[in-house]
Every structure is written in structure tokens, then in C-alpha cells.
Design an enzyme around this catalytic site. Structure first.
Site, PDB file in Angstrom:
ATOM      1  N   LYS A   1     -23.053  25.545  21.536  1.00 41.97           N
ATOM      2  CA  LYS A   1     -23.301  26.835  20.874  1.00 41.97           C
ATOM      3  C   LYS A   1     -22.666  27.979  21.664  1.00 41.97           C
ATOM      4  O   LYS A   1     -21.998  28.843  21.104  1.00 41.97           O
ATOM      5  CB  LYS A   1     -24.820  27.060  20.765  1.00 41.97           C
ATOM      6  CG  LYS A   1     -25.223  28.476  20.437  1.00 41.97           C
ATOM      7  CD  LYS A   1     -26.719  28.643  20.365  1.00 41.97           C
ATOM      8  CE  LYS A   1     -27.385  28.998  21.673  1.00 41.97           C
ATOM      9  NZ  LYS A   1     -27.186  30.372  22.151  1.00 41.97           N
ATOM     10  N   ASN A   2     -22.874  27.976  22.972  1.00 45.81           N
ATOM     11  CA  ASN A   2     -22.411  29.106  23.781  1.00 45.81           C
ATOM     12  C   ASN A   2     -20.892  29.144  23.947  1.00 45.81           C
ATOM     13  O   ASN A   2     -20.344  30.116  24.469  1.00 45.81           O
ATOM     14  CB  ASN A   2     -23.094  29.105  25.149  1.00 45.81           C
ATOM     15  CG  ASN A   2     -24.541  29.545  25.042  1.00 45.81           C
ATOM     16  OD1 ASN A   2     -24.993  29.943  23.970  1.00 45.81           O
ATOM     17  ND2 ASN A   2     -25.273  29.456  26.153  1.00 45.81           N
TER      18      ASN A   2
ATOM     19  N   ARG B   1     -27.871  38.429  20.527  1.00 49.34           N
ATOM     20  CA  ARG B   1     -27.171  39.206  21.530  1.00 49.34           C
ATOM     21  C   ARG B   1     -25.681  38.852  21.606  1.00 49.34           C
ATOM     22  O   ARG B   1     -24.834  39.714  21.854  1.00 49.34           O
ATOM     23  CB  ARG B   1     -27.836  38.949  22.880  1.00 49.34           C
ATOM     24  CG  ARG B   1     -27.237  39.719  24.004  1.00 49.34           C
ATOM     25  CD  ARG B   1     -27.922  39.366  25.305  1.00 49.34           C
ATOM     26  NE  ARG B   1     -27.053  39.655  26.428  1.00 49.34           N
ATOM     27  CZ  ARG B   1     -26.974  40.836  26.998  1.00 49.34           C
ATOM     28  NH1 ARG B   1     -27.704  41.816  26.573  1.00 49.34           N
ATOM     29  NH2 ARG B   1     -26.135  41.034  28.000  1.00 49.34           N
TER      30      ARG B   1
ATOM     31  N   CYS C   1     -34.506  41.574  24.790  1.00 50.64           N
ATOM     32  CA  CYS C   1     -34.909  40.331  24.157  1.00 50.64           C
ATOM     33  C   CYS C   1     -36.033  39.730  24.981  1.00 50.64           C
ATOM     34  O   CYS C   1     -36.367  40.247  26.046  1.00 50.64           O
ATOM     35  CB  CYS C   1     -33.740  39.372  24.030  1.00 50.64           C
ATOM     36  SG  CYS C   1     -33.226  38.693  25.572  1.00 50.64           S
TER      37      CYS C   1
ATOM     38  N   ARG D   1     -31.599  42.514  29.749  1.00 49.17           N
ATOM     39  CA  ARG D   1     -30.217  42.151  29.405  1.00 49.17           C
ATOM     40  C   ARG D   1     -29.340  43.337  29.008  1.00 49.17           C
ATOM     41  O   ARG D   1     -28.925  43.466  27.853  1.00 49.17           O
ATOM     42  CB  ARG D   1     -30.206  41.096  28.305  1.00 49.17           C
ATOM     43  CG  ARG D   1     -30.887  39.823  28.723  1.00 49.17           C
ATOM     44  CD  ARG D   1     -30.868  38.807  27.628  1.00 49.17           C
ATOM     45  NE  ARG D   1     -29.819  37.813  27.816  1.00 49.17           N
ATOM     46  CZ  ARG D   1     -29.660  36.763  27.032  1.00 49.17           C
ATOM     47  NH1 ARG D   1     -30.420  36.565  26.009  1.00 49.17           N
ATOM     48  NH2 ARG D   1     -28.715  35.884  27.276  1.00 49.17           N
TER      49      ARG D   1
ATOM     50  N   ASP E   1     -30.568  28.001  31.554  1.00 49.59           N
ATOM     51  CA  ASP E   1     -30.905  27.499  30.222  1.00 49.59           C
ATOM     52  C   ASP E   1     -31.579  26.129  30.251  1.00 49.59           C
ATOM     53  O   ASP E   1     -31.998  25.622  29.210  1.00 49.59           O
ATOM     54  CB  ASP E   1     -29.643  27.444  29.335  1.00 49.59           C
ATOM     55  CG  ASP E   1     -29.209  28.827  28.879  1.00 49.59           C
ATOM     56  OD1 ASP E   1     -29.967  29.798  29.084  1.00 49.59           O
ATOM     57  OD2 ASP E   1     -28.093  28.943  28.321  1.00 49.59           O
TER      58      ASP E   1
ATOM     59  N   ARG F   1     -32.193  28.054  16.462  1.00 50.99           N
ATOM     60  CA  ARG F   1     -31.038  28.864  16.889  1.00 50.99           C
ATOM     61  C   ARG F   1     -30.088  28.022  17.739  1.00 50.99           C
ATOM     62  O   ARG F   1     -28.890  28.309  17.790  1.00 50.99           O
ATOM     63  CB  ARG F   1     -31.510  30.052  17.736  1.00 50.99           C
ATOM     64  CG  ARG F   1     -32.240  31.108  16.946  1.00 50.99           C
ATOM     65  CD  ARG F   1     -32.503  32.302  17.829  1.00 50.99           C
ATOM     66  NE  ARG F   1     -31.301  32.664  18.553  1.00 50.99           N
ATOM     67  CZ  ARG F   1     -31.270  33.377  19.665  1.00 50.99           C
ATOM     68  NH1 ARG F   1     -32.375  33.838  20.188  1.00 50.99           N
ATOM     69  NH2 ARG F   1     -30.133  33.643  20.256  1.00 50.99           N
TER      70      ARG F   1
HETATM   71  C1  UD1 Z   1     -25.058  33.671  28.424  1.00 53.69           C
HETATM   72  C2  UD1 Z   1     -25.619  32.569  27.535  1.00 53.69           C
HETATM   73  C3  UD1 Z   1     -27.096  32.333  27.823  1.00 53.69           C
HETATM   74  C4  UD1 Z   1     -27.303  32.078  29.305  1.00 53.69           C
HETATM   75  C5  UD1 Z   1     -26.658  33.170  30.165  1.00 53.69           C
HETATM   76  C6  UD1 Z   1     -26.702  32.864  31.654  1.00 53.69           C
HETATM   77  C7  UD1 Z   1     -24.248  32.774  25.554  1.00 53.69           C
HETATM   78  C8  UD1 Z   1     -24.185  33.095  24.113  1.00 53.69           C
HETATM   79  N1  UD1 Z   1     -25.432  32.939  26.143  1.00 53.69           N
HETATM   80  O1  UD1 Z   1     -25.766  34.865  28.078  1.00 53.69           O
HETATM   81  O2  UD1 Z   1     -27.528  31.216  27.059  1.00 53.69           O
HETATM   82  O3  UD1 Z   1     -28.686  32.031  29.590  1.00 53.69           O
HETATM   83  O4  UD1 Z   1     -25.273  33.321  29.793  1.00 53.69           O
HETATM   84  O5  UD1 Z   1     -26.139  31.632  31.914  1.00 53.69           O
HETATM   85  O6  UD1 Z   1     -23.276  32.358  26.152  1.00 53.69           O
HETATM   86  N2  UD1 Z   1     -26.444  41.457  32.989  1.00 53.69           N
HETATM   87  C9  UD1 Z   1     -26.425  42.798  33.353  1.00 53.69           C
HETATM   88  N3  UD1 Z   1     -25.475  43.612  32.796  1.00 53.69           N
HETATM   89  C10 UD1 Z   1     -24.548  43.151  31.893  1.00 53.69           C
HETATM   90  C11 UD1 Z   1     -24.570  41.785  31.543  1.00 53.69           C
HETATM   91  C12 UD1 Z   1     -25.530  40.972  32.112  1.00 53.69           C
HETATM   92  O7  UD1 Z   1     -27.240  43.249  34.155  1.00 53.69           O
HETATM   93  O8  UD1 Z   1     -23.712  43.938  31.422  1.00 53.69           O
HETATM   94  C13 UD1 Z   1     -27.476  40.569  33.575  1.00 53.69           C
HETATM   95  C14 UD1 Z   1     -28.412  40.028  32.499  1.00 53.69           C
HETATM   96  O9  UD1 Z   1     -29.458  40.930  32.218  1.00 53.69           O
HETATM   97  C15 UD1 Z   1     -28.910  38.751  33.132  1.00 53.69           C
HETATM   98  C16 UD1 Z   1     -27.695  38.272  33.930  1.00 53.69           C
HETATM   99  O10 UD1 Z   1     -26.853  39.419  34.097  1.00 53.69           O
HETATM  100  O11 UD1 Z   1     -29.975  39.010  34.004  1.00 53.69           O
HETATM  101  C17 UD1 Z   1     -26.900  37.150  33.261  1.00 53.69           C
HETATM  102  O12 UD1 Z   1     -26.485  37.561  32.009  1.00 53.69           O
HETATM  103  P1  UD1 Z   1     -25.144  37.034  31.313  1.00 53.69           P
HETATM  104  O13 UD1 Z   1     -24.438  36.069  32.200  1.00 53.69           O
HETATM  105  O14 UD1 Z   1     -24.379  38.217  30.819  1.00 53.69           O
HETATM  106  O15 UD1 Z   1     -25.752  36.257  30.065  1.00 53.69           O
HETATM  107  P2  UD1 Z   1     -25.222  36.280  28.586  1.00 53.69           P
HETATM  108  O16 UD1 Z   1     -23.748  36.283  28.540  1.00 53.69           O
HETATM  109  O17 UD1 Z   1     -25.952  37.295  27.781  1.00 53.69           O
END
Ligand code: UD1
Length: 417
Positions: A22-23, A92, A116, A121, A303, A396
Site C-alpha cells: 500500500k505504502n 494523509r 490523525c 503528523r 507499522d 484501509r
Molecule cells: C509513512 C507511512 C506510514 C509509516 C510512516 C513511518 C505511507 C503512506 N505511510 O507515513 O505507514 O508509519 O511512514 O514509517 O507511506 N514528521 C514531521 N514533519 C513532517 C513530516 C513528518 O514532524 O513534515 C514526523 C511525523 O509526525 C512522524 C515522523 O515524522 O512523527 C515520521 O513521519 P513520516 O516518515 O513522514 O510518515 P509518513 O510519510 O506520513
């Protein structure tokens, strides 16, 4: 709302085929925005999140045909660079269209995703990176309004965010000049996206390391690509097998993407065999407690933390789980306690004391991976029935999970309401 009903105590046995990730599929679908021609993705899972991305892209004029596990995305009639709150709030990952829209249109208006269940996030890393590439960004009425000419630059990420790395890769693929992205995420899904973009004609190197270099190109063409196997789904089925003292093999998986997880299972006493694209895990005599700390890849995946916690619940001894990626990812704990688990949480640390078994209870799913954990807990519970409400969370990210677990011998069914 559907419920899942489980009667546990049956050791799961057999082989289950892992679906596409999915990701990976979500950012790959978004990447079709930057192509001038139709693209084809194979091994796309049939999931609610995929339908959400389909809706967003279709609302912009993308023509999508999803048949079996293959998806054709035709971007030739794209006519909008906007993603509404109504669509983005559902998932998201919709925010991952921002970089691709900027590459294609030089402007975009995308709703901020909001919070969320598992944490705040924010998207500051995405926006800071795009600003470094020459994009002007304003926040207006809950929307990110962005425009400008993308210019290659050196960008350092404050944290290796998966989504920010993906957004920046898509934006930089067509930027003017060379972009160096430092401290980027190294997840297999990043490598998959780089391979897809390169098949379209992009020049991206270093994906899978913490430095990605992108030489911008003026145009990208169509490409055909196969989505990598879902490592989280593979891990979830392996945990379900071990938790029931069964013998489960996941097929069409990639053990290379799961090293830290499989190493942890071995440390706990499981026998893990990886042959070709099959992974088999067994532990007929049970497992011993071990500590786990979630980390960005190649560390232990956040995850799989909730599912692993369930395994710790019935392992011998005390385990400490530290969640270092998200700030609020122990949503499963209160429900697991109601099933007899002995877990204390302090901030981002959970102390799990092994118990001899769990008992069935009505429980509520709160997010995708927490719900998978509750299903596994239900499979363990040999007394009573576990009724899991709000299973839309699980839909999902897992395709027909009850049918696939039933094929391994589980007593599980869905009640449609
Ligand atoms: C992706 C995955 C999700 C997984 C996560 C971490 C997808 C669709 N989802 O989510 O399943 O749990 O990676 O492996 O691929 N953060 C910030 N600022 C930002 C972006 C992120 O502070 O601009 C923080 C987030 O709040 C979180 C951490 O960084 O605490 C990791 O987030 P991120 O790696 O961005 O996760 P996603 O890409 O949303």
C-alpha cells in the site's frame, strides 16, 4: 459498520500470498501525475486507501482503470492542480500529490491533512524542502497554496520523513538543475518510487541511502512497473502464525525488506526460514521477551509495533517497547488490557509482561495497525469471542483479512451491518 468476529485458540497453518505494498502503490499512483503518457502499475492491492487516492487523482482529470491487480493511469487529460479537504482528510498520503502537481503545473492547492489518531503528523519538512527548491508557499483557509519554478538545490531534511522524501523526489525529478536530498528516508518504498520515476526517464540515484541525487529532466514519459510486496502485511501474517503457535509461510514476500523484524523474531526464539520469495516462521515452544525500539528503515518498523506488542503479551518475561517515530502510537494498549494483557505505558515506552493467555472481548479498532493487533489478539484468545468494531480501519490496509486468515484455519468472519 462492519465487525470482525474471532474465536481464537486455533494454530494457523499454511501459505498466504502477500499483496503489493500500500505504502508504495500510493506514491506511485501520485507519480503518474508527472508523466506525459499513460503508466501501468501491476500488483496494486485492492484497499480503501487505494480507492481514496483513485478519487483524488480522478478529481484532477486522471483517467484510471483498475482491473484485477493492474492499474492504468492516464494523465493526458489532467486539468486541475487542486486536492480538496473532503478528499485529503480521509487519508494523509493524499498530501503526497503536492510535489508531483508542482512538477506538472508549477502550482498546486492541496488541503493540509490535519492530525490523525497516531499523532500530530505535521508537514513542515515537506514544505521546507519545497521552499528550498524555489517554491513559494502560503497557508490559506487550511490549504497549502504553492507555486513557483522548481530549481535544483541542496536540501537537508530535519528527520528522514518518508512522505517528505517522496514529495521532494517527485518535485525534483523535473526541476531545473541538480537536487541533492540529504538525511532522506531509506525505506524500500522510496527505492520503488525512484525505480518507477527512472523508468519514466528521471535521473535519480542513491535511493535507499541517506543521500539522493536527482538530475532534473524536462519531460517524463509513460512506464510500466510492479509494486513491491507489502512488508508490513507479510510481518502481520508471520506474527499471527507465531502468536497461535502455528506454522505460516508468507509467499511473494521480500525478506530483504524485513531484516530487523526477522532478526527480532529469531532473537525471541523463532525459527525463520527465507527461501526465494517465501518466508516461514515457527516457534512451537513459544517465545521469550525481547526489547524493541522502532526506528526509520532499516530499523524496526513502527507499522509492526502494535502487532509485535501482542506477541510480547504472550512471550515469556518482560519486554520494553520504545516508539520513537510517532508520539501516540499505543492506541491498542487499553483494548489489549481488556483482553487480559499486562502492559504499562509511560510516554513513548511500553512495558509488556508476558501472560499465559488472553481472553476474548468486544474491542474497538482505532487505527490501521492497532486493529491488526486486535485481530491477532483475538486469534490468541482461546476463551470467548473477540468482536472488533470499526473495522474500516483495517480495510484501509489489509485486503479481505478475514478471508485470508480463515484460509490459514482461523475461526474468523465479518459481520456486515
Ligand atoms: C509513512 C507511512 C506510514 C509509516 C510512516 C513511518 C505511507 C503512506 N505511510 O507515513 O505507514 O508509519 O511512514 O514509517 O507511506 N514528521 C514531521 N514533519 C513532517 C513530516 C513528518 O514532524 O513534515 C514526523 C511525523 O509526525 C512522524 C515522523 O515524522 O512523527 C515520521 O513521519 P513520516 O516518515 O513522514 O510518515 P509518513 O510519510 O506520513
Amino acid at each position: 459498520m462492519d465487525q470482525i468476529l474471532v474465536r481464537g485458540g486455533v494454530p494457523l497453518r499454511g501459505r498466504v500470498v502477500v499483496r503489493g505494498a500500500k505504502n508504495s502503490a500510493l506514491p506511485l499512483m501520485a507519480a503518474a501525475i508527472v508523466s506525459q503518457e499513460p503508466c501501468v502499475l501491476h500488483n496494486v492491492p485492492c484497499l480503501h486507501d487505494i480507492f481514496s487516492m483513485d478519487k483524488i487523482l480522478s478529481s484532477m482529470g486522471m483517467r484510471i482503470d483498475f482491473t484485477g491487480q493492474s492499474m492504468t493511469l492516464d494523465p493526458t487529460a489532467l486539468n486541475s492542480s487542486e486536492a480538496s479537504y473532503e478528499l485529503v482528510r480521509k487519508m494523509r498520503a493524499s498530501f503526497f500529490v503536492l510535489g508531483a502537481l508542482l512538477a506538472r503545473f508549477g502550482k498546486a492547492k492541496v488541503s493540509l491533512p490535519g492530525g490523525c489518531a497516531i499523532g500530530e503528523r505535521p508537514v513542515d519538512i515537506h514544505l521546507k524542502g519545497l521552499a528550498s527548491l524555489g517554491i513559494e508557499i502560503r497557508i490559506e483557509d487550511g490549504y497549502v497554496v504553492a507555486q513557483g519554478k522548481l530549481r535544483g538545490a541542496n536540501v537537508g531534511l530535519d528527520f528522514p520523513s518518508v512522505g517528505a522524501t517522496e514529495n521532494l523526489m517527485m518535485a525534483a525529478a523535473m526541476a531545473d538543475g541538480v537536487t541533492r536530498l540529504n538525511n532522506v528516508a531509506r525505506e524500500p518504498e522510496i527505492v520503488d518510487l525512484a525505480e518507477f520515476l527512472n523508468a519514466m526517464g528521471a535521473q535519480i540515484s542513491g535511493a535507499g541511502t541517506d543521500l539522493i541525487t536527482i538530475v532534473g529532466v524536462p519531460e517524463l514519459k509513460g512506464a510500466v512497473h510492479e509494486v513491491i510486496p507489502d512488508r508490513i502485511e507479510a510481518g502481520t501474517f508471520l506474527i499471527a502464525g507465531l502468536a497461535t503457535r502455528g506454522d505460516v509461510t508468507v509467499a511473494k514476500a521480500n525478506a530483504g525488506h524485513l531484516e530487523s523484524f526477522l532478526d527480532k523474531l529469531r532473537e525471541m526464539g523463532a525459527t525463520v526460514e527465507a527461501r526465494g520469495s517465501d518466508i516461514r516462521a515457527t516457534a512451537p515452544n513459544g517465545l521469550v521477551a525481547k526489547d524493541v525500539s522502532t526506528q526509520p528503515y532499516p530499523g524496526f518498523p513502527t507499522d509492526l509495533q502494535a502487532q509485535m506488542m501482542v506477541l510480547m503479551c504472550i512471550s515469556q518475561g518482560t519486554s520494553v517497547i520504545r516508539e520513537s517515530v510517532f508520539e501516540n502510537r499505543f492506541m491498542q494498549v487499553a483494548e489489549l488490557r481488556r483482553m487480559g494483557a499486562d502492559i504499562d505505558v509511560q510516554g513513548s515506552t511500553a512495558v509488556v509482561r508476558g501472560v499465559s493467555g488472553l481472553s476474548g472481548a468486544p474491542v474497538m479498532a482505532s487505527d490501521l495497525r492497532a486493529s491488526a493487533a486486535l485481530v491477532i489478539a483475538g486469534l490468541i484468545a482461546s476463551k470467548g469471542e473477540t468482536r472488533i468494531a470499526r473495522v474500516y480501519h483495517i480495510d484501509r490496509g489489509y485486503e479481505r483479512i478475514e478471508e485470508r486468515l480463515a484460509s490459514l484455519g482461523a475461526d474468523i468472519k465479518r459481520r456486515r451491518e
